[in-house]
Design an enzyme around this catalytic site. Sequence first.
Site, PDB file in Angstrom:
ATOM      1  N   ASP A   1      51.481  38.978  54.402  1.00  0.00           N
ATOM      2  CA  ASP A   1      52.128  38.194  54.911  1.00  0.00           C
ATOM      3  C   ASP A   1      52.072  36.421  52.696  1.00  0.00           C
ATOM      4  O   ASP A   1      51.409  37.245  52.320  1.00  0.00           O
ATOM      5  CB  ASP A   1      50.636  36.595  55.663  1.00  0.00           C
ATOM      6  N   GLU A   2      52.787  36.255  52.896  1.00  0.00           N
ATOM      7  CA  GLU A   2      53.273  35.511  51.534  1.00  0.00           C
ATOM      8  C   GLU A   2      51.993  34.515  51.124  1.00  0.00           C
ATOM      9  O   GLU A   2      51.703  34.194  49.699  1.00  0.00           O
ATOM     10  CB  GLU A   2      54.466  34.954  51.156  1.00  0.00           C
TER      11      GLU A   2
ATOM     12  N   ASP B   1      47.413  29.951  54.332  1.00  0.00           N
ATOM     13  CA  ASP B   1      46.704  28.297  54.537  1.00  0.00           C
ATOM     14  C   ASP B   1      46.313  28.272  55.256  1.00  0.00           C
ATOM     15  O   ASP B   1      44.664  28.231  54.818  1.00  0.00           O
ATOM     16  CB  ASP B   1      48.456  27.340  54.172  1.00  0.00           C
TER      17      ASP B   1
ATOM     18  N   LYS C   1      45.011  29.799  49.651  1.00  0.00           N
ATOM     19  CA  LYS C   1      44.741  28.435  49.003  1.00  0.00           C
ATOM     20  C   LYS C   1      43.549  27.795  49.368  1.00  0.00           C
ATOM     21  O   LYS C   1      42.788  28.043  50.169  1.00  0.00           O
ATOM     22  CB  LYS C   1      45.618  27.224  49.996  1.00  0.00           C
TER      23      LYS C   1
ATOM     24  N   TRP D   1      51.400  22.532  47.669  1.00  0.00           N
ATOM     25  CA  TRP D   1      52.320  23.133  48.366  1.00  0.00           C
ATOM     26  C   TRP D   1      53.014  24.407  47.632  1.00  0.00           C
ATOM     27  O   TRP D   1      53.934  23.853  46.442  1.00  0.00           O
ATOM     28  CB  TRP D   1      53.326  22.563  49.030  1.00  0.00           C
TER      29      TRP D   1
ATOM     30  N   TRP E   1      62.348  32.182  47.788  1.00  0.00           N
ATOM     31  CA  TRP E   1      63.501  32.311  48.813  1.00  0.00           C
ATOM     32  C   TRP E   1      63.969  31.397  49.860  1.00  0.00           C
ATOM     33  O   TRP E   1      65.080  31.394  49.857  1.00  0.00           O
ATOM     34  CB  TRP E   1      63.499  33.729  49.912  1.00  0.00           C
TER      35      TRP E   1
HETATM   36  P1  G4P Z   1      47.942  30.944  57.682  1.00  0.00           P
HETATM   37  O1  G4P Z   1      47.932  31.264  59.123  1.00  0.00           O
HETATM   38  O2  G4P Z   1      49.263  32.047  56.588  1.00  0.00           O
HETATM   39  O3  G4P Z   1      47.598  30.530  56.840  1.00  0.00           O
HETATM   40  O4  G4P Z   1      49.447  29.632  58.036  1.00  0.00           O
HETATM   41  P2  G4P Z   1      49.807  28.309  58.791  1.00  0.00           P
HETATM   42  O5  G4P Z   1      49.898  28.604  60.603  1.00  0.00           O
HETATM   43  O6  G4P Z   1      48.692  27.626  58.154  1.00  0.00           O
HETATM   44  O7  G4P Z   1      50.822  28.502  58.511  1.00  0.00           O
HETATM   45  C1  G4P Z   1      51.609  28.187  58.549  1.00  0.00           C
HETATM   46  C2  G4P Z   1      53.201  28.102  58.287  1.00  0.00           C
HETATM   47  O8  G4P Z   1      53.766  27.755  57.192  1.00  0.00           O
HETATM   48  C3  G4P Z   1      54.107  29.357  57.655  1.00  0.00           C
HETATM   49  O9  G4P Z   1      55.017  30.179  58.188  1.00  0.00           O
HETATM   50  C4  G4P Z   1      53.361  28.898  56.474  1.00  0.00           C
HETATM   51  O10 G4P Z   1      53.824  30.640  55.636  1.00  0.00           O
HETATM   52  C5  G4P Z   1      53.731  28.233  56.284  1.00  0.00           C
HETATM   53  N1  G4P Z   1      53.240  27.742  54.922  1.00  0.00           N
HETATM   54  C6  G4P Z   1      52.115  26.999  54.559  1.00  0.00           C
HETATM   55  N2  G4P Z   1      51.757  26.781  53.211  1.00  0.00           N
HETATM   56  C7  G4P Z   1      52.507  27.034  52.204  1.00  0.00           C
HETATM   57  C8  G4P Z   1      53.359  26.643  51.229  1.00  0.00           C
HETATM   58  O11 G4P Z   1      52.494  26.336  50.256  1.00  0.00           O
HETATM   59  N3  G4P Z   1      54.895  26.851  51.205  1.00  0.00           N
HETATM   60  C9  G4P Z   1      55.494  27.803  51.889  1.00  0.00           C
HETATM   61  N4  G4P Z   1      56.425  27.679  51.403  1.00  0.00           N
HETATM   62  N5  G4P Z   1      55.261  27.682  53.365  1.00  0.00           N
HETATM   63  C10 G4P Z   1      53.568  27.255  53.474  1.00  0.00           C
HETATM   64  P3  G4P Z   1      55.990  29.965  59.569  1.00  0.00           P
HETATM   65  O12 G4P Z   1      55.822  28.785  60.468  1.00  0.00           O
HETATM   66  O13 G4P Z   1      55.001  31.177  60.105  1.00  0.00           O
HETATM   67  O14 G4P Z   1      57.240  30.548  58.436  1.00  0.00           O
HETATM   68  P4  G4P Z   1      58.347  30.838  57.843  1.00  0.00           P
HETATM   69  O15 G4P Z   1      58.348  30.821  56.475  1.00  0.00           O
HETATM   70  O16 G4P Z   1      57.027  32.252  56.795  1.00  0.00           O
HETATM   71  O17 G4P Z   1      58.865  32.011  57.993  1.00  0.00           O
HETATM   72 MG    MG Z   2      54.788  32.671  56.551  1.00  0.00          MG
END
Ligand code: G4P
Ligand code: MG
Length: 170
Positions: free
Chosen positions: A94-95, A98, A126, A151, A156
């Site tokens: 994953d990227e 958080d 983080k 943040w 992308w």
């Molecule tokens: P975690 O287990 O990886 O910590 O994920 P968490 O549920 O806390 O994160 C919820 C969403 O918020 C995730 O995206 C995560 O990628 C995104 N997110 C959290 N912190 C950051 C940040 O600093 N920058 C960005 N750009 N995104 C963040 P998701 O809902 O799965 O969507 P997607 O963007 O991966 O499609």
């Molecule tokens: Mg994500």
Amino acid sequence: MQKRYFTYQEIHKTAKAIAERVTASGFIPDVIVAIGSGGFIPARIIRTYLGKPILAVGIAYYDANDKPTEFPRKVQWIEEAERKLSGKKILLVDEVDDSRTTLEYCIRELMNHHPAEIAAAVLHNKDKPKRGVIPPEVSLYIAGEDLPDLWVVYPWDAEDIDEHDRKARQ
Ligand code: G4P
Ligand code: MG
């Protein structure tokens, strides 16, 4: 909230470093599982170095009644990924780590499918109190870079990539 911009160049190098650390650990995955959508591009770069196939999964934030939820509730398995995981060594990608809730949820779902081994890797972790945990069954956890609680802005998500790169240079 303070923001930090990363370029594709930086992401690529971090992904390469992750692949090198995976290899150095002796863990040889059979398959890379990318958590969409943020994990797709990192997984693809890691594949350049590890040469393993990628299975993609999505996370849904809704409950049985289609109501939105704050926590991940469902893994959307793409291409019958489930059947292909039994007995396999999985590298989950994953990227960002958080709150860790998505990561924990996804790892637990994967474990239901009886893999041989699970490792997890993220570009960025983080440094903050987490709501989720990395389950002890995970044999290897790699964060490409540890960051303070800011943040992260990924390339992308940029509508203007030149502007994004300018901000990253600042
Ligand atoms: P975690 O287990 O990886 O910590 O994920 P968490 O549920 O806390 O994160 C919820 C969403 O918020 C995730 O995206 C995560 O990628 C995104 N997110 C959290 N912190 C950051 C940040 O600093 N920058 C960005 N750009 N995104 C963040 P998701 O809902 O799965 O969507 P997607 O963007 O991966 O499609
Ligand atoms: Mg994500």
